[in-house]
Motif scaffolding. Sequence first.
Motif, PDB file in Angstrom:
ATOM      1  N   ALA A  19       0.831  -1.202   0.000  1.00  0.00           N
ATOM      2  CA  ALA A  19       0.000   0.000   0.000  1.00  0.00           C
ATOM      3  C   ALA A  19       0.864   1.250   0.000  1.00  0.00           C
ATOM      4  N   GLY A  20       2.102   1.126   0.497  1.00  0.00           N
ATOM      5  CA  GLY A  20       3.015   2.269   0.503  1.00  0.00           C
ATOM      6  C   GLY A  20       4.010   2.217  -0.631  1.00  0.00           C
ATOM      7  N   ALA A  21       3.642   1.560  -1.742  1.00  0.00           N
ATOM      8  CA  ALA A  21       4.585   1.372  -2.839  1.00  0.00           C
ATOM      9  C   ALA A  21       5.062   2.694  -3.414  1.00  0.00           C
ATOM     10  N   ALA A  22       4.262   3.760  -3.231  1.00  0.00           N
ATOM     11  CA  ALA A  22       4.670   5.060  -3.742  1.00  0.00           C
ATOM     12  C   ALA A  22       5.819   5.654  -2.930  1.00  0.00           C
ATOM     13  N   LEU A  23       6.122   5.087  -1.790  1.00  0.00           N
ATOM     14  CA  LEU A  23       7.220   5.586  -0.965  1.00  0.00           C
ATOM     15  C   LEU A  23       8.539   5.159  -1.594  1.00  0.00           C
ATOM     16  N   PRO A  24       9.338   6.094  -2.074  1.00  0.00           N
ATOM     17  CA  PRO A  24      10.593   5.713  -2.736  1.00  0.00           C
ATOM     18  C   PRO A  24      11.486   4.905  -1.800  1.00  0.00           C
ATOM     19  N   GLN A  25      12.090   3.882  -2.337  1.00  0.00           N
ATOM     20  CA  GLN A  25      12.957   3.006  -1.549  1.00  0.00           C
ATOM     21  C   GLN A  25      14.386   3.537  -1.582  1.00  0.00           C
ATOM     22  N   GLU A  26      14.549   4.672  -0.944  1.00  0.00           N
ATOM     23  CA  GLU A  26      15.867   5.296  -0.887  1.00  0.00           C
ATOM     24  C   GLU A  26      15.981   6.120   0.380  1.00  0.00           C
ATOM     25  N   ARG A  27      17.200   6.193   0.903  1.00  0.00           N
ATOM     26  CA  ARG A  27      17.461   7.026   2.078  1.00  0.00           C
ATOM     27  C   ARG A  27      17.480   8.490   1.657  1.00  0.00           C
ATOM     28  N   GLY A  38      11.723  -1.380   2.765  1.00  0.00           N
ATOM     29  CA  GLY A  38      12.826  -1.247   3.710  1.00  0.00           C
ATOM     30  C   GLY A  38      13.051   0.175   4.174  1.00  0.00           C
ATOM     31  N   VAL A  39      12.012   1.027   4.079  1.00  0.00           N
ATOM     32  CA  VAL A  39      12.168   2.450   4.387  1.00  0.00           C
ATOM     33  C   VAL A  39      11.086   2.908   5.360  1.00  0.00           C
ATOM     34  N   ASN A  69      12.284  12.894   6.359  1.00  0.00           N
ATOM     35  CA  ASN A  69      13.485  12.061   6.268  1.00  0.00           C
ATOM     36  C   ASN A  69      13.084  10.620   5.991  1.00  0.00           C
ATOM     37  N   ARG A  70      13.836   9.962   5.130  1.00  0.00           N
ATOM     38  CA  ARG A  70      13.603   8.545   4.850  1.00  0.00           C
ATOM     39  C   ARG A  70      14.776   7.748   5.413  1.00  0.00           C
ATOM     40  N   LEU A  71      14.452   6.798   6.279  1.00  0.00           N
ATOM     41  CA  LEU A  71      15.448   6.017   6.995  1.00  0.00           C
ATOM     42  C   LEU A  71      15.457   4.586   6.475  1.00  0.00           C
ATOM     43  N   ILE A  72      16.644   4.014   6.361  1.00  0.00           N
ATOM     44  CA  ILE A  72      16.768   2.587   6.035  1.00  0.00           C
ATOM     45  C   ILE A  72      16.434   1.795   7.288  1.00  0.00           C
ATOM     46  N   ASP A  73      15.585   0.803   7.133  1.00  0.00           N
ATOM     47  CA  ASP A  73      15.034   0.082   8.279  1.00  0.00           C
ATOM     48  C   ASP A  73      15.734  -1.248   8.487  1.00  0.00           C
ATOM     49  N   PHE A  74      16.598  -1.317   9.497  1.00  0.00           N
ATOM     50  CA  PHE A  74      17.218  -2.580   9.907  1.00  0.00           C
ATOM     51  C   PHE A  74      16.604  -3.075  11.218  1.00  0.00           C
ATOM     52  N   GLY A  75      15.362  -2.656  11.490  1.00  0.00           N
ATOM     53  CA  GLY A  75      14.718  -3.054  12.741  1.00  0.00           C
ATOM     54  C   GLY A  75      13.389  -3.758  12.563  1.00  0.00           C
ATOM     55  N   ALA A  76      12.634  -3.374  11.520  1.00  0.00           N
ATOM     56  CA  ALA A  76      11.328  -3.986  11.218  1.00  0.00           C
ATOM     57  C   ALA A  76      10.406  -4.004  12.433  1.00  0.00           C
ATOM     58  N   LEU A  83      12.061  -8.570   5.377  1.00  0.00           N
ATOM     59  CA  LEU A  83      12.544  -9.576   4.433  1.00  0.00           C
ATOM     60  C   LEU A  83      12.357  -9.147   2.988  1.00  0.00           C
ATOM     61  N   VAL A  84      11.585  -8.089   2.758  1.00  0.00           N
ATOM     62  CA  VAL A  84      11.367  -7.580   1.406  1.00  0.00           C
ATOM     63  C   VAL A  84      12.285  -6.414   1.067  1.00  0.00           C
ATOM     64  N   ILE A  85      13.243  -6.103   1.907  1.00  0.00           N
ATOM     65  CA  ILE A  85      14.133  -4.967   1.674  1.00  0.00           C
ATOM     66  C   ILE A  85      14.945  -5.175   0.401  1.00  0.00           C
ATOM     67  N   GLY A  86      15.218  -4.096  -0.307  1.00  0.00           N
ATOM     68  CA  GLY A  86      16.036  -4.173  -1.506  1.00  0.00           C
ATOM     69  C   GLY A  86      17.508  -4.343  -1.180  1.00  0.00           C
ATOM     70  N   GLU A  87      18.221  -5.030  -2.063  1.00  0.00           N
ATOM     71  CA  GLU A  87      19.643  -5.280  -1.813  1.00  0.00           C
ATOM     72  C   GLU A  87      20.452  -3.996  -1.836  1.00  0.00           C
ATOM     73  N   ASP A  88      20.000  -2.986  -2.594  1.00  0.00           N
ATOM     74  CA  ASP A  88      20.708  -1.707  -2.608  1.00  0.00           C
ATOM     75  C   ASP A  88      20.624  -1.031  -1.242  1.00  0.00           C
ATOM     76  N   LEU A  89      19.469  -1.151  -0.578  1.00  0.00           N
ATOM     77  CA  LEU A  89      19.338  -0.586   0.764  1.00  0.00           C
ATOM     78  C   LEU A  89      20.182  -1.351   1.779  1.00  0.00           C
TER      79      LEU A  89
END
Length: 452
Positions: free
Chosen positions: A8-16, A56-57, A64-71, A430-436
Amino acid sequence: MTSASATAGAALPQERRLVTPIPGPKSQELMARKNGAVAQGVGTVMPVFAARAAGGVVEDVDGNRLIDFGAGIAVTSVGNSAEAVVRRASAQLADFTHTCMMVTPYEGYVEVCEQLAELTPGDHAKKSALFNSGAEAVENAVKIARSYTGRQAVVVFDHGYHGRTNLTMALTAKDMPYKHGFGPFAPEIYRVPVAYPYRWLTGPENCAEEAAAQAVDLISKQVGAENVAAIVIEPILGEGGFIEPAPGFLPRIAQFAKDNGIVFVADEIQSGFCRTGRWFACEEEGVVPDLITTAKGIAGGLPLAAVTGRAEMMDAPHVGGLGGTYGGNPVACAAALGAIETMRELDLNAKARRIEEIMKGRLTALQEKHQAIGDVRGRGAMLAIELVRPGTKDPDAQLTAALAKACHAAGLVVLTCGTYGNVLRFLPPLVIGEDLLAEGLDILEGALSRNA
């Protein structure tokens, strides 16, 4: 892309993206409101307030967009607002929000229990009961074990964490912040050693056999195996430091339980639902628990928990002995069915193994460069580094806190844990992008270079 893979949040760019310092002004305003309205015992890891999240964001109220290593502490494994979770939960919201399973039941509760019987280890007949939180699940597992065995004692392990209710605080090993000042605690709880390879005095090669022998001896001599209702253990210990018991330890303990009529309970609340590259962490060594407790990743962010186990054990409590007004709420059950759908369609077990491949390689390389990293461990997307003073195994909680703070300032959500407060843990969706993943590890490497 399958329907389950869209969010549902696919419009959220997957970038820091950092547009303000962390925390930004809007987060600071909200933190001031929090401090005035919320009990101070409810702490926060990062002083930023979320506005949106997907993949993953996490995006905060300042943009601010943060990379999520906590889920959300291993909860949003399928990503925030996963399409199937939103679709199923929304449909249920439109139909009804609550009737109470104990008043007028509904199909969603039954279907979740059927899915749990299929997914959990073992081909024996199984049943489940649903609750709201991991602590409730563990507490009810103990109730079930005591009812089934007619015994009272419960055995737990060093470095274990099982919750914040009175009974589960008693089961938990660490005093601060979980137990301090909250006693007295429930009785008939006994703690024994766990096979912690990095800190086993005679070395990791002896760890499993020696730790199991010590645990069995303590149970037999100080408690009496015939008095033990349940042995409760996390297959990978979570809050205690993401400790993987040495190979062979869990099977030995499970066999001891079986030989002595003790209910073996696997607490998979943090390690379950594809987190370690298998549906459940205990599958790594072929351990089939009598009861298994689940929560966190089960429902894509909605509160739900379960005890699943051998049908004859689950049926031991009398009618009315298990339950709770909100346990197995219909919206949470719908979300769980959406989360399981997503896990299946996207093969998130394979995704977790790929995350391990990427992250462990980088973390091991960092360990070779930085003596402060004493240990790299974990499986799947449940990984950690233990930080020590160089040349020793002395825990370095100060460095751990400094690294977490530096990562947060750079836009990377990381969490700490460990009995000694010296473990950085990584729990990306588990769906985080490898670039992130790569960018997050770059941030960690930079923080280590500046602080270690």
